[in-house]
Motif scaffolding. Structure first.
Motif, PDB file in Angstrom:
ATOM      1  N   ALA A  47       0.714  -1.521   0.418  1.00 14.19           N
ATOM      2  CA  ALA A  47      -0.206  -0.063  -0.106  1.00 14.19           C
ATOM      3  C   ALA A  47       0.781   1.137   0.062  1.00 14.19           C
ATOM      4  N   ALA A  48      -0.027   2.565  -0.529  1.00 12.58           N
ATOM      5  CA  ALA A  48       1.219   3.517  -0.727  1.00 12.58           C
ATOM      6  C   ALA A  48      -0.203   4.355   0.097  1.00 12.58           C
ATOM      7  N   SER A  49       0.921   5.712   0.546  1.00 11.54           N
ATOM      8  CA  SER A  49       0.549   6.853   0.997  1.00 11.54           C
ATOM      9  C   SER A  49      -0.119   7.841   0.260  1.00 11.54           C
ATOM     10  N   TYR A  50      -0.990   8.553   0.092  1.00 10.44           N
ATOM     11  CA  TYR A  50      -1.278   9.465  -1.149  1.00 10.44           C
ATOM     12  C   TYR A  50      -0.305   9.808  -1.218  1.00 10.44           C
ATOM     13  N   ARG A  54       1.589  10.088  -5.250  1.00  9.56           N
ATOM     14  CA  ARG A  54       1.192  10.946  -6.490  1.00  9.56           C
ATOM     15  C   ARG A  54       2.680  11.195  -7.148  1.00  9.56           C
ATOM     16  N   CYS A  55       3.480  10.086  -6.674  1.00 13.92           N
ATOM     17  CA  CYS A  55       4.324   9.663  -7.772  1.00 13.92           C
ATOM     18  C   CYS A  55       4.368   8.984  -8.202  1.00 13.92           C
ATOM     19  N   GLY A  56       3.316   8.350  -8.015  1.00 12.11           N
ATOM     20  CA  GLY A  56       3.169   6.949  -8.919  1.00 12.11           C
ATOM     21  C   GLY A  56       3.378   6.285  -8.604  1.00 12.11           C
ATOM     22  N   VAL A  57       3.464   6.126  -7.452  1.00 18.31           N
ATOM     23  CA  VAL A  57       3.516   4.677  -6.179  1.00 18.31           C
ATOM     24  C   VAL A  57       2.927   3.550  -6.782  1.00 18.31           C
ATOM     25  N   LYS A  58       2.592   2.934  -6.081  1.00 17.48           N
ATOM     26  CA  LYS A  58       0.641   1.989  -7.058  1.00 17.48           C
ATOM     27  C   LYS A  58       1.302   0.593  -5.528  1.00 17.48           C
ATOM     28  N   ALA A  59      -0.170   0.057  -5.344  1.00 17.51           N
ATOM     29  CA  ALA A  59      -0.017  -1.046  -4.575  1.00 17.51           C
ATOM     30  C   ALA A  59       0.476  -2.585  -5.418  1.00 17.51           C
ATOM     31  N   GLY A  60       1.401  -2.969  -5.308  1.00 18.82           N
ATOM     32  CA  GLY A  60       1.814  -4.496  -5.772  1.00 18.82           C
ATOM     33  C   GLY A  60       2.723  -3.812  -6.535  1.00 18.82           C
ATOM     34  N   MET A  61       3.761  -2.655  -6.824  1.00 21.69           N
ATOM     35  CA  MET A  61       4.917  -2.324  -7.184  1.00 21.69           C
ATOM     36  C   MET A  61       6.184  -3.103  -6.240  1.00 21.69           C
ATOM     37  N   LYS A  64      11.666  -1.538  -5.999  1.00 20.37           N
ATOM     38  CA  LYS A  64      13.612  -1.433  -6.549  1.00 20.37           C
ATOM     39  C   LYS A  64      12.270  -0.265  -7.414  1.00 20.37           C
ATOM     40  N   GLN A  65      11.363  -0.403  -8.230  1.00 15.91           N
ATOM     41  CA  GLN A  65      10.892   0.911  -9.230  1.00 15.91           C
ATOM     42  C   GLN A  65      10.043   1.895  -8.332  1.00 15.91           C
ATOM     43  N   ALA A  66       8.956   1.123  -7.016  1.00 12.36           N
ATOM     44  CA  ALA A  66       8.706   2.394  -6.254  1.00 12.36           C
ATOM     45  C   ALA A  66       9.827   3.098  -6.134  1.00 12.36           C
ATOM     46  N   LEU A  67      10.867   3.063  -5.679  1.00 10.38           N
ATOM     47  CA  LEU A  67      11.786   4.228  -5.241  1.00 10.38           C
ATOM     48  C   LEU A  67      12.733   4.507  -6.413  1.00 10.38           C
ATOM     49  N   GLU A  68      12.635   4.160  -7.580  1.00  9.86           N
ATOM     50  CA  GLU A  68      13.602   5.170  -8.914  1.00  9.86           C
ATOM     51  C   GLU A  68      12.025   6.450  -8.739  1.00  9.86           C
ATOM     52  N   LEU A  69      10.657   5.774  -8.813  1.00  9.56           N
ATOM     53  CA  LEU A  69       9.725   6.872  -9.278  1.00  9.56           C
ATOM     54  C   LEU A  69       9.612   7.810  -8.190  1.00  9.56           C
ATOM     55  N   CYS A  70      10.126   7.211  -6.781  1.00  8.19           N
ATOM     56  CA  CYS A  70       9.892   8.276  -5.216  1.00  8.19           C
ATOM     57  C   CYS A  70      11.266   7.951  -4.619  1.00  8.19           C
ATOM     58  N   PRO A  71      12.845   8.955  -5.065  1.00 11.55           N
ATOM     59  CA  PRO A  71      13.116   8.626  -4.812  1.00 11.55           C
ATOM     60  C   PRO A  71      13.226   8.612  -2.657  1.00 11.55           C
ATOM     61  N   ASN A  72      12.636   9.296  -2.210  1.00 14.76           N
ATOM     62  CA  ASN A  72      12.297   9.774  -0.623  1.00 14.76           C
ATOM     63  C   ASN A  72      11.338   8.857  -0.382  1.00 14.76           C
TER      64      ASN A  72
END
Ligand SMILES: [Mg+2]
Length: 390
Positions: A47-50, A54-61, A64-72
């Motif tokens: 699960a991802a917070s709002y 907003r950076c495109g992070v989605k559940a099921g990701m 590594k991919q989530a951190l690329e989209l959202c380094p913070n």
């Protein structure tokens, strides 16, 4: 008039984590079963917070991919028992409002409400969740279940949207067909290719055309598009108290392995019985009846709700072992489970490994009977075990 109120927690797991740990408030977080896990078994973002969404992070990701989209992005471990606590508390509160409740998922509920101001009730629910748990939810109110869910979607997050019958034609002029739950991107594309974009378009397309495009569900979706929503709520069934299996042996025995062999079959049958009613249970007990007809029972609470044959049998074996030596010959053996939940949503975070042999076992048992296959070391006990009917 009957209203359906749909309640949906906003970014539920992530909001709970932010509520437990205020340092995470306002920050992009991803909830994971085991964020620090290394190597092969790294899980995905559950699960991802709002802020993260907003950076495109989605559940099921994958993380590594989530951190690329959202380094913070901050990856935090999940606290499933806390989510369950919030779920149960909310359900308990909703039961004070209506007896007709569908406990739809860990973070969604539908309730039927017959009063004049369902919006008041909706606001009360939002206030309760905020005050009690420090998280927000969204509420949708409409004359039908699917419509209510669609209304919720319109107001997310922290919104309350009330569609009265007279509002629906107006809303439908701009809502895309994909607003109907169940119309995914493939169906949407298909409809768009045929010039059907909005719900209003769908409502005015000849039914035969819709059926051609969407198959047997076409008529149902078109009804929704006409604002006719008769989707029933799946109400709670009266809880099943216990499920048991027992058998009287052909010969009484002092041998724990014989009891184990019988138990193996009983557990298989019990597991199947639970599966058939889509139920899982958490407490297991065994009972033995001795030669003088006296009985003895022994039970244990499992870690998870289960209907897994292996898990049930493992508990059976331990309970049996703790009753040895038997004071007299054992003449009947029983196993039962209590604390049963039907239509139970398994935890995202703990999973039981399915038995790869299961389909084969099932097939053999169906064809040749329940006692046709048991572990080799228990084979000697076979003549003790009358066929267990299934
Ligand atoms: Mg939600």
């Amino acid at each position: 008039m009957k209203w359906i109120i749909h309640v949906d927690m906003d970014a539920f797991f992530a909001s709970c984590e932010q509520a437990i740990n205020p340092k995470l408030k306002g920050k992009p977080i991803g909830v994971m079963a085991d964020p620090y896990g290394r190597g092969k078994k790294r899980s995905v973002v559950a699960a991802a917070s709002y802020e993260a969404k907003r950076c495109g992070v989605k559940a099921g990701m994958p993380p590594k991919q989530a951190l690329e989209l959202c380094p913070n992005l901050i990856l935090v471990p999940a606290h499933p028992s806390y989510y369950g606590y919030v779920h149960r508390g909310t359900l308990k509160y909703l039961k004070t409002i209506s007896q007709e409740i569908e406990d739809y998922s860990i973070d969604e509920f539908f309730i039927a409400y017959y009063g004049k101001s369902p919006d008041r009730v909706g606001k009360d629910i939002e206030a309760f969740v905020k005050k009690e748990y420090g998280i927000t939810c969204s509420v949708g109110i409409a004359p039908g279940k699917l419509l209510a869910k669609m209304a919720t979607e319109e107001g997310k997050p922290d919104g309350l949207v009330w569609w009265k019958p007279e509002d629906i034609p107006g809303v439908y002029r701009y809502l895309p067909v994909s607003a109907i739950p169940g119309i995914g991107s493939n169906r949407e594309k298909l409809l768009n290719q045929n010039g059907i974009y909005t719900l209003e378009d769908l409502a005015y397309t000849p039914t035969s055309v819709v059926k051609n495009l969407l198959g047997i569900l076409g008529e149902y979706y078109q009804k929704i598009a006409c604002g006719v929503d008769e989707t029933p709520l799946v109400l709670e069934e009266p809880p099943l108290k216990s499920i048991t299996r027992s058998v009287t042996l052909d010969y009484s025995t002092h041998n724990p392995l014989v009891v184990e062999a019988v138990g193996r079959l009983l557990c298989a049958s019990l597991s199947k019985g639970l599966e058939e009613i889509d139920a899982k249970a958490k407490e297991i007990f065994i009972f033995l009846r001795y030669d003088d007809m006296s009985g003895e029972a022994n039970g244990v609470k499992l870690e998870l709700y289960t209907n897994n044959e292996e898990t049930i049998f493992r508990a059976f074996r331990e309970l049996n072992a703790s009753m040895v030596p038997y004071p007299q010959g054992v003449r009947s053996v029983g196993v039962g489970m209590t604390d049963i939940r039907q239509h139970y949503t398994p935890s995202l975070f703990y999973r039981e490994r399915p038995n790869p042999l299961k389909p084969v076992l099932e097939h053999i048992r169906q064809r040749y009977g329940y006692d046709s296959i048991i572990p080799a070391h228990l084979l000697f006990a076979k003549h003790y075990t009358p066929i267990i009917a299934e």
